[in-house]
Design an enzyme around this catalytic site. Structure first.
Site, PDB file in Angstrom:
ATOM      1  NE  ARG A   1       9.874   4.769  -8.800  1.00 18.10           N
ATOM      2  CZ  ARG A   1       9.853   3.593  -8.174  1.00 18.10           C
ATOM      3  NH1 ARG A   1       8.827   3.277  -7.377  1.00 18.10           N
ATOM      4  NH2 ARG A   1      10.829   2.725  -8.338  1.00 18.10           N
TER       5      ARG A   1
ATOM      6  CD  GLU B   1       8.886   4.021   1.875  1.00 19.57           C
ATOM      7  OE1 GLU B   1       8.593   3.395   0.858  1.00 19.57           O
ATOM      8  OE2 GLU B   1       9.386   5.166   1.852  1.00 19.57           O
TER       9      GLU B   1
ATOM     10  CE  LYS C   1      14.202   3.531  -6.468  1.00 14.24           C
ATOM     11  NZ  LYS C   1      14.369   3.086  -5.095  1.00 14.24           N
TER      12      LYS C   1
HETATM   13  N1  PMP Z   1      10.238   2.055  -0.740  1.00 14.39           N
HETATM   14  C1  PMP Z   1      11.520   2.436  -0.870  1.00 14.39           C
HETATM   15  C2  PMP Z   1      12.082   3.384   0.114  1.00 14.39           C
HETATM   16  C3  PMP Z   1      12.289   1.949  -1.933  1.00 14.39           C
HETATM   17  O1  PMP Z   1      13.558   2.332  -2.079  1.00 14.39           O
HETATM   18  C4  PMP Z   1      11.708   1.040  -2.853  1.00 14.39           C
HETATM   19  C5  PMP Z   1      12.506   0.542  -4.035  1.00 14.39           C
HETATM   20  N2  PMP Z   1      13.599  -0.220  -3.695  1.00 14.39           N
HETATM   21  C6  PMP Z   1      10.391   0.644  -2.648  1.00 14.39           C
HETATM   22  C7  PMP Z   1       9.672   1.189  -1.599  1.00 14.39           C
HETATM   23  C8  PMP Z   1       9.722  -0.313  -3.591  1.00 14.39           C
HETATM   24  O2  PMP Z   1       9.497   0.295  -4.828  1.00 14.39           O
HETATM   25  P1  PMP Z   1       9.460  -0.529  -6.188  1.00 14.39           P
HETATM   26  O3  PMP Z   1       8.375  -1.547  -6.032  1.00 14.39           O
HETATM   27  O4  PMP Z   1       9.133   0.477  -7.230  1.00 14.39           O
HETATM   28  O5  PMP Z   1      10.792  -1.162  -6.349  1.00 14.39           O
END
Ligand code: PMP
Length: 287
Positions: A52, A184, A151
């Site tokens: 990622r 989200e 990200k």
């Molecule tokens: N959405 C956002 C905006 C995030 O920054 C994150 C990670 N902190 C997530 C979802 C969750 O992703 P992950 O399960 O890969 O940590």
């Protein structure tokens, strides 16, 4: 012993781990990052996090100066040097130092930074009783502006929503996309349970493809829970039987209230609790 921080292949004491004020990561939020976690000395889904990271970098036209295998090795080695077994790992790749102008071609030295530290958790009682969230007025980044699948170091969108949450006395905020659909939370993906089935917004709702989200979908599938990745609105959250969030730091955390509405019974539901248990087992067992 002071914690060691990896920068560009070398290890520095935490107090001496510094990069230039001309770095575009600082000046413009120009860079990418990952939040990763290790359990009992094993890094959970490291390859997925590394992939990622490199995809985020590719998308913003940033070439990471080391190969994926070297990155993965550096993460594990930095954790080992710090004698950490249960850790939170932050990998940051900046655009590097340059002139005081936007042009990335004027930067020379992308910085690869790996911080491994103790994990700071939500209080245990929140996992027992559940979180209260609000909907933020700040909408999630439009995918055609800055795609939430990246990200990037530019987290202001999420921070603005987080400020709304804390001003309202909550720890998390639900973010909607430009169409008013559920996207989200500021640092977590969202799921609801309706009539025994799991529902979560699809990636094209404009969300980060969470690695915990993926793991929970796999666990639900294995447990025979029907899954719907579908467009959701706030009504779906308000009227759900259960709701929970997923993220590397939060793991699986129940949500019991949204915008003043109790969700289901107002307590963590059975499917949430079961998936939480399965997730805990997974992070400890997976090789
Ligand atoms: N959405 C956002 C905006 C995030 O920054 C994150 C990670 N902190 C997530 C979802 C969750 O992703 P992950 O399960 O890969 O940590």
């Amino acid at each position: 012993m002071s914690l060691k921080v990896y920068i560009g292949g070398k290890l520095y004491d935490k107090a001496d781990a510094k990069i230039s004020v001309y770095d575009h990561g600082l000046l413009y939020g120009d860079g990418v990052f990952e939040g990763i976690r290790a359990y009992s000395g094993r890094v959970f889904r490291l390859a997925q996090h590394v992939d990622r990271l490199y995809e985020s970098a590719q998308s913003i036209h940033l070439k990471i100066p080391i190969a994926r295998e070297e990155m993965a090795r550096a993460v594990v080695d930095t954790m080992a040097v710090n004698k950490l077994t249960d850790a939170y790992i932050r990998v940051v790749v900046t655009r590097g130092g340059g002139s005081l102008g936007l042009d990335p071609r004027k930067t020379t030295d992308p910085q690869v930074i790996i911080i491994t530290d103790a994990i700071s958790l939500y209080p245990a009682e929140l996992y027992e009783h559940g979180l209260k969230i609000i909907t933020a007025g700040t909408m999630r980044n439009h995918p055609s502006a800055l795609n939430p699948r990246i990200k990037s170091l530019n987290y202001l969108n999420n921070i603005m929503a987080k400020v709304e949450a804390t001003n309202a006395g909550c720890l998390e905020a639900l973010m909607l996309n430009h169409k008013g659909e559920v996207a989200e939370c500021t640092g977590d993906n969202i799921f609801v349970v309706r009539k025994g089935a799991l529902h979560t917004p699809p990636i094209d709702a404009g969300i980060l493809e969470g690695i915990t989200r993926d793991a929970v979908l796999e666990l639900a599938r294995a447990a025979g829970v029907p899954i719907f990745e579908r467009t959701m609105d706030r009504h779906d959250v308000y009227t759900a039987d259960e709701c929970f969030l997923t993220g590397t730091a939060a793991e699986v955390i129940p949500v019991v209230e949204c915008d003043g509405r109790a969700i289901g019974t107002g307590t963590p539901g059975p499917i949430t609790t079961d998936l939480r248990r399965r997730f805990h087992a997974l992070v400890r067992e997976e090789r």
